[in-house]
Design a protein around this motif. Sequence first.
Motif, PDB file in Angstrom:
ATOM      1  N   LEU A  57      -2.348  -8.763  -1.682  1.00  0.00           N
ATOM      2  CA  LEU A  57      -3.189  -8.176  -0.634  1.00  0.00           C
ATOM      3  C   LEU A  57      -4.423  -9.037  -0.447  1.00  0.00           C
ATOM      4  O   LEU A  57      -4.919  -9.649  -1.394  1.00  0.00           O
ATOM      5  CB  LEU A  57      -3.630  -6.760  -1.032  1.00  0.00           C
ATOM      6  CG  LEU A  57      -2.544  -5.707  -1.242  1.00  0.00           C
ATOM      7  CD1 LEU A  57      -3.188  -4.336  -1.504  1.00  0.00           C
ATOM      8  CD2 LEU A  57      -1.609  -5.617  -0.040  1.00  0.00           C
ATOM      9  N   PRO A 115       0.818  -1.233   0.000  1.00  0.00           N
ATOM     10  CA  PRO A 115       0.000   0.000   0.000  1.00  0.00           C
ATOM     11  C   PRO A 115       0.850   1.282   0.000  1.00  0.00           C
ATOM     12  O   PRO A 115       0.535   2.227  -0.736  1.00  0.00           O
ATOM     13  CB  PRO A 115      -0.839  -0.128   1.280  1.00  0.00           C
ATOM     14  CG  PRO A 115      -0.946  -1.615   1.474  1.00  0.00           C
ATOM     15  CD  PRO A 115       0.393  -2.159   1.069  1.00  0.00           C
ATOM     16  N   ASP A 158      -9.011  -1.244   1.761  1.00  0.00           N
ATOM     17  CA  ASP A 158      -8.454  -0.167   2.584  1.00  0.00           C
ATOM     18  C   ASP A 158      -7.558   0.750   1.735  1.00  0.00           C
ATOM     19  O   ASP A 158      -7.643   1.976   1.816  1.00  0.00           O
ATOM     20  CB  ASP A 158      -7.666  -0.793   3.745  1.00  0.00           C
ATOM     21  CG  ASP A 158      -7.081   0.263   4.659  1.00  0.00           C
ATOM     22  OD1 ASP A 158      -7.885   0.986   5.282  1.00  0.00           O
ATOM     23  OD2 ASP A 158      -5.841   0.388   4.709  1.00  0.00           O
ATOM     24  N   LEU A 159      -6.729   0.143   0.896  1.00  0.00           N
ATOM     25  CA  LEU A 159      -5.877   0.944  -0.001  1.00  0.00           C
ATOM     26  C   LEU A 159      -6.739   1.819  -0.917  1.00  0.00           C
ATOM     27  O   LEU A 159      -6.453   3.010  -1.105  1.00  0.00           O
ATOM     28  CB  LEU A 159      -4.980   0.003  -0.836  1.00  0.00           C
ATOM     29  CG  LEU A 159      -4.239   0.647  -2.019  1.00  0.00           C
ATOM     30  CD1 LEU A 159      -3.271   1.731  -1.537  1.00  0.00           C
ATOM     31  CD2 LEU A 159      -3.486  -0.420  -2.821  1.00  0.00           C
ATOM     32  N   PHE A 194      -6.886  -4.560   0.287  1.00  0.00           N
ATOM     33  CA  PHE A 194      -7.041  -3.836  -0.980  1.00  0.00           C
ATOM     34  C   PHE A 194      -8.140  -2.766  -0.849  1.00  0.00           C
ATOM     35  O   PHE A 194      -7.966  -1.624  -1.298  1.00  0.00           O
ATOM     36  CB  PHE A 194      -7.377  -4.815  -2.114  1.00  0.00           C
ATOM     37  CG  PHE A 194      -7.621  -4.127  -3.428  1.00  0.00           C
ATOM     38  CD1 PHE A 194      -6.598  -3.445  -4.077  1.00  0.00           C
ATOM     39  CD2 PHE A 194      -8.883  -4.139  -4.010  1.00  0.00           C
ATOM     40  CE1 PHE A 194      -6.818  -2.784  -5.282  1.00  0.00           C
ATOM     41  CE2 PHE A 194      -9.113  -3.489  -5.216  1.00  0.00           C
ATOM     42  CZ  PHE A 194      -8.082  -2.823  -5.850  1.00  0.00           C
ATOM     43  N   ARG A 201      -7.848   4.910   0.593  1.00  0.00           N
ATOM     44  CA  ARG A 201      -6.826   5.924   0.853  1.00  0.00           C
ATOM     45  C   ARG A 201      -6.319   6.594  -0.421  1.00  0.00           C
ATOM     46  O   ARG A 201      -5.701   7.649  -0.353  1.00  0.00           O
ATOM     47  CB  ARG A 201      -5.659   5.278   1.618  1.00  0.00           C
ATOM     48  CG  ARG A 201      -6.097   4.832   3.017  1.00  0.00           C
ATOM     49  CD  ARG A 201      -5.151   3.812   3.595  1.00  0.00           C
ATOM     50  NE  ARG A 201      -3.846   4.395   3.859  1.00  0.00           N
ATOM     51  CZ  ARG A 201      -2.706   3.694   3.981  1.00  0.00           C
ATOM     52  NH1 ARG A 201      -2.745   2.381   3.873  1.00  0.00           N
ATOM     53  NH2 ARG A 201      -1.585   4.285   4.228  1.00  0.00           N
TER      54      ARG A 201
END
Length: 342
Positions: free
Chosen positions: A319, A286, A326-327, A324, A330
């Motif tokens: 991941l 990430p 969560d990425l 994933f 962001r």
Amino acid sequence: MIVLMHAEASDEQVDVVVGRITSRGLEALRLPGGDHVAIGVASAIRPEERPELESALRALPGVAHVAHVSRPYKLASREFHAASSVVEVAGAAFGGPGCVVIAGPCAVESYPQILASAQAVRSAGASLLRGGAFKPRTSPYSFQGLQLEGLEMMKAAGAEAGIGTVTEVIDAHDVETVCAYVDMLQIGARNMQNFPLLIAAGRSGHPVLLKRGPGATLDEFLFAAEYVLSQGSSRVVLCERGVHPLDRTYMRNTLDLNAVPILKDISHLPVIVDPSHGIGQARYVPAMALAAVAAGADGLIVEVHPNPSEALSDGSQSLTPAAFADLMQRLPAVAQAVGRGA
Ligand code: PEP
Ligand code: MN
């Protein structure tokens, strides 16, 4: 210098342009395109000769555009095509305002596995599904991919989940078959200089995701892209995926993020980044994915597996669907910070 002919230019008009170039003792290179023929001037032109040659060529019937291209790869250079190219694949636009994310497992392993991956990455916001059916492995004893069966699963999973697909082709003879199953061909790092494969992919007209070889210079990388483009394709996306590392204890490769702004400066082609192969450990992926977007990447390709510990290849850099998602949450803040829509 490069001369781009109109789509409707006749063979005779092309011959006249070639004749005008060769009559000056210069070498003319025919670059057959899908729609447009381009003619490159392969020899060095004396600077004092340039303006006159340029206006003479521009005046010939059938000529659409004449550009100075000092770089040896012509079609890939920004001198040839000043505007950034946008490559559209199944509704995603690489090089457009948004950041295009390709995600999925390293390899297609079974239908439930690829379908779960497709659904997970799509619901997290990925635009395209990845998954290898032909795997180029360092050892001949490692899992080589499900091949034709894998292509069928990929196609079915993409259709069922409603997401476009990308898969690697490793043999020029398989290009036509692979094109029938997926929306985009991947040419992997190990095959970046497999010239017959580059030519076959270019001829297919299918969009090509071209990965940089781990020991390739940026010029070698752009020459590889030129092979594809010289066959008439204009749909090439470059992918930085890491180069041979100084320190193999902590990383599989060194993700060369320098390549992103440099490639975007010297080429008009979209540039995406593969942080998964680039660093090789899921927990660091990430951070490098966000860094790639901050560096100006037009997108990412990320390995995601429903159960990484059971993956048949590259599990340790894959991941989980949750990581994933969560990425993906962001990413927009970083994209917006560098002036790119999410
Ligand atoms: C892959 O995408 O799984 C792969 C084999 O990548 P690379 O060619 O960059 O090693
Ligand atoms: Mn992989």
